[in-house]
Design an enzyme around this catalytic site. Structure first.
Site, PDB file in Angstrom:
ATOM      1  N   PRO A 123      38.288 -26.390-100.976  1.00  0.00           N
ATOM      2  CG  PRO A 123      40.031 -24.849-101.233  1.00  0.00           C
ATOM      3  CD  PRO A 123      38.788 -25.365-101.912  1.00  0.00           C
ATOM      4  CB  SER A 124      39.003 -25.849 -94.987  1.00  0.00           C
ATOM      5  OG  SER A 124      38.263 -27.021 -94.931  1.00  0.00           O
ATOM      6  CE  LYS A 160      41.491 -33.850 -91.871  1.00  0.00           C
ATOM      7  NZ  LYS A 160      42.007 -33.474 -93.215  1.00  0.00           N
ATOM      8  CG  HIS A 211      46.377 -26.740 -98.991  1.00  0.00           C
ATOM      9  ND1 HIS A 211      45.585 -25.613 -99.041  1.00  0.00           N
ATOM     10  CD2 HIS A 211      45.563 -27.745 -98.608  1.00  0.00           C
ATOM     11  CE1 HIS A 211      44.350 -25.943 -98.696  1.00  0.00           C
ATOM     12  NE2 HIS A 211      44.306 -27.226 -98.430  1.00  0.00           N
ATOM     13  CG  HIS A 251      48.317 -20.451 -99.338  1.00  0.00           C
ATOM     14  ND1 HIS A 251      48.976 -19.246 -99.469  1.00  0.00           N
ATOM     15  CD2 HIS A 251      49.237 -21.417 -99.560  1.00  0.00           C
ATOM     16  CE1 HIS A 251      50.246 -19.491 -99.747  1.00  0.00           C
ATOM     17  NE2 HIS A 251      50.426 -20.805 -99.809  1.00  0.00           N
TER      18      HIS A 251
END
Ligand code: G7M
Length: 316
Positions: free
Chosen positions: A237-238, A173, A243, A241
């Site tokens: 989250p999307s 982004k 992050h 894992h």
């Protein structure tokens, strides 16, 4: 022309998925070679370094039109001289190709709901949803980064330890230019934490170590003081894992950094500390009720929370 640029130019527009006039973003659905693709575009921030040239007809404001004046107030429309060569692009454009139905839903305009995920709902239904999300190549981009197959030249900092280590690099982004819009991701090497739900007090040293290394690395690379960065995690989250998002405090991320989506790392560490102190039984984030925002297009809404709201059995 690169392969990626050729793909982008071959995009055949189908429809607008979403537009945000406040944040100046546009999401488009189309096809490239018959396969679905999404373009997300965002107008970039003004380049402060060019402010002295702002009114210059050759280097700043061009084709100026006075819309109205009233007393001391004047308003104009103008175009602005911009070029990617000067680190001064007009827009940041992301392409997802080929994209999946999940991407299309994610980038579509939709009604939002507040949901309360109890430990029972998490255990009974959400874990099954997450298991489906870990399989099927959705984390390929993460493993590409961790194994240095992609984006390695952009790495800001790496701690290679298999258990305590992580990679800090620019999030897709970020435009890589605007410091006050700085947006980095810290992706951990270990694969046993899918979301905050897997965190327990045992992870406190791990999280504290990441926090301190992120702040040191960011201050060395970008000359930013520790209090100029917010570090947070998404729930949901999307990508499952673990992050962290590392973002400049001045950057307004809209929905992505809002309550109901972002949880500060410092708050997570404090919550885990309290769990350790209470300590009757071993507690973790799996034992908490977590309240968050979900769009109607999200599978978790459709398959779990909408049925529960309507008194039907979830269909996961
Ligand atoms: O919501 P969640 O915490 O899962 O956010 C994932 C973050 O990863 C978002 O801020 C994305 O912009 C970022 N991201 C997603 N992809 C596919 C990539 C990628 O390929 N490279 C990088 N550097 N960041 C990504």
């Amino acid at each position: 022309m690169t392969g990626a640029e050729r793909d982008l130019r071959a995009f055949k527009f189908e429809r607008i998925l979403n537009q945000d006039t406040g944040r100046k973003t546009l999401n488009l659905l189309g096809t490239i070679d018959g396969k679905p693709a999404i373009i997300t575009a965002e107008k970039t921030a003004f380049n402060a370094a060019r402010a002295p040239l702002f009114v210059s007809p050759s280097d700043g404001l061009q084709s100026l039109t006075l819309l109205q004046k009233n007393d001391i107030y004047h308003w104009f429309l103008a175009s602005i001289q911009q070029s990617t060569d000067d680190g001064d692009a007009a827009a940041k454009v992301n392409l997802i190709y080929p994209c999946t139905d999940v991407h299309i839903k994610k980038y579509s305009a939709q009604q939002i709901h507040m949901v309360v995920e109890t430990p029972e709902v998490y255990q009974q239904y959400v874990t099954k949803y997450i298991e489906g999300k870990v399989a099927g190549g959705r984390l390929n981009w993460v493993y590409n980064i961790l194994e240095h197959r992609e984006e390695s030249e952009k790495i800001v900092f790496e701690d290679g330890d298999k258990l305590m280590g992580f990679i800090l690099l620019p999030d897709l982004k970020w435009d890589l230019v605007t410091l006050t819009a700085l947006y980095l991701s810290a992706i951990v090497h270990r694969t046993d934490i899918r979301s905050i739900r897997d965190l327990t007090p045992d992870h406190i040293p791990f999280l504290r170590s990441i926090r301190s290394k992120i702040l040191t690395a960011a201050s060395e690379r970008y000359s930013l003081a520790a209090d100029q960065l917010k570090i947070y995690v998404h729930y949901q989250p999307s990508y499952y894992h673990f992050h962290l998002h590392v973002v400049h405090v001045s950057h307004d991320m809209g929905a992505s950094a809002t309550v109901g989506k972002a949880i500060l790392l410092d708050e997570i560490i404090q919550t885990l500390e309290v769990m350790r102190l209470v300590g009757e039984k071993e507690m973790g984030y799996r034992d908490l009720e977590i309240t968050y925002l979900l769009g109607e297009e999200h599978d978790l809404w459709r398959k779990i929370f909408e049925p529960l709201k309507e008194g039907r059995a979830p269909s996961i």
